[in-house]
Design a protein around this motif. Structure first.
Motif, PDB file in Angstrom:
ATOM      1  N   SER A 119      48.345  43.866  35.849  1.00  0.00           N
ATOM      2  CA  SER A 119      47.699  42.588  35.575  1.00  0.00           C
ATOM      3  C   SER A 119      46.452  42.281  36.400  1.00  0.00           C
ATOM      4  N   LEU A 120      46.107  43.100  37.398  1.00  0.00           N
ATOM      5  CA  LEU A 120      44.928  42.818  38.213  1.00  0.00           C
ATOM      6  C   LEU A 120      43.883  43.912  38.081  1.00  0.00           C
ATOM      7  N   GLU A 121      42.613  43.495  38.171  1.00  0.00           N
ATOM      8  CA  GLU A 121      41.503  44.440  38.137  1.00  0.00           C
ATOM      9  C   GLU A 121      40.463  44.007  39.163  1.00  0.00           C
ATOM     10  N   VAL A 122      40.102  44.916  40.078  1.00  0.00           N
ATOM     11  CA  VAL A 122      39.059  44.641  41.064  1.00  0.00           C
ATOM     12  C   VAL A 122      37.718  44.726  40.351  1.00  0.00           C
ATOM     13  N   ILE A 123      36.916  43.651  40.457  1.00  0.00           N
ATOM     14  CA  ILE A 123      35.621  43.632  39.779  1.00  0.00           C
ATOM     15  C   ILE A 123      34.453  43.459  40.750  1.00  0.00           C
ATOM     16  N   GLY A 124      34.737  43.393  42.051  1.00  0.00           N
ATOM     17  CA  GLY A 124      33.667  43.243  43.031  1.00  0.00           C
ATOM     18  C   GLY A 124      34.232  42.882  44.396  1.00  0.00           C
ATOM     19  N   ASN A 125      33.334  42.469  45.279  1.00  0.00           N
ATOM     20  CA  ASN A 125      33.719  42.074  46.634  1.00  0.00           C
ATOM     21  C   ASN A 125      32.834  40.920  47.048  1.00  0.00           C
ATOM     22  N   THR A 126      33.390  39.992  47.804  1.00  0.00           N
ATOM     23  CA  THR A 126      32.637  38.808  48.233  1.00  0.00           C
ATOM     24  C   THR A 126      31.401  39.197  49.055  1.00  0.00           C
ATOM     25  N   HIS A 127      31.462  40.297  49.778  1.00  0.00           N
ATOM     26  CA  HIS A 127      30.338  40.720  50.621  1.00  0.00           C
ATOM     27  C   HIS A 127      29.225  41.375  49.809  1.00  0.00           C
ATOM     28  N   ASP A 128      29.517  41.872  48.629  1.00  0.00           N
ATOM     29  CA  ASP A 128      28.494  42.454  47.772  1.00  0.00           C
ATOM     30  C   ASP A 128      27.659  41.388  47.080  1.00  0.00           C
ATOM     31  N   LYS A 129      28.195  40.188  46.978  1.00  0.00           N
ATOM     32  CA  LYS A 129      27.481  39.087  46.333  1.00  0.00           C
ATOM     33  C   LYS A 129      26.398  38.508  47.238  1.00  0.00           C
ATOM     34  N   GLU A 130      26.555  38.711  48.561  1.00  0.00           N
ATOM     35  CA  GLU A 130      25.600  38.146  49.517  1.00  0.00           C
ATOM     36  C   GLU A 130      24.319  38.959  49.535  1.00  0.00           C
ATOM     37  N   GLY A 131      23.254  38.304  49.926  1.00  0.00           N
ATOM     38  CA  GLY A 131      22.007  38.988  50.160  1.00  0.00           C
ATOM     39  C   GLY A 131      21.280  39.172  48.927  1.00  0.00           C
TER      40      GLY A 131
END
Length: 131
Positions: A119-131
């Motif tokens: 039921s879960l899928e990793v779609i990113g990371n909070t640290h990749d959204k920065e910058g």
């Protein structure tokens, strides 16, 4: 027993690295990859890579539906969910000793309540959204 593992963004190349979390000398933080070589004698050595401390994320012990390891700070999507606030980040709640999925304006979802492999899928990371 779950694997104790961390990941963080490298200072030198900016990419993610997985391994053991080390504090080599204050304030330098790093991730170490430990290798054991099988030859005549057992030898081991460690590659140490300095990392951005604010990007250090601990492994939850779970994988998503694609076999991707789920770390604190990862953004996950609950497959076929109609719940608001999804996708949402994975965080560790110290007061409950639990990894959770944080949703704005809603109670956290306990990560252990889901069969992450379905039921879960990793779609990113909070640290990749920065910058």
């Amino acid at each position: 027993m779950r694997e104790i593992l961390f990941k963080a963004k490298r200072l030198d190349m900016g990419g993610w690295i997985e391994g053991c979390y080390l504090k080599k000398c204050d304030p330098l933080l790093g991730i170490a990859k430990h290798y054991i070589l099988k030859q005549k004698e057992m030898q081991s050595f460690c590659d140490w890579h300095p990392v951005f401390g604010e990007t250090v994320c601990q492994y939850t012990g779970l994988t998503d539906k694609n076999g991707v390891k789920i770390f604190e700070g990862d953004i996950v999507h609950i497959v076929d969910s109609k719940k608001p606030g999804i996708p949402a980040p994975v965080a560790y709640l110290k007061e409950h000793c639990q990894f959770v999925i944080l949703r704005s304006n809603h109670n956290p979802i306990w990560l252990c309540d889901y069969d992450s492999t379905k039921s879960l899928e990793v779609i990113g990371n909070t640290h990749d959204k920065e910058g």
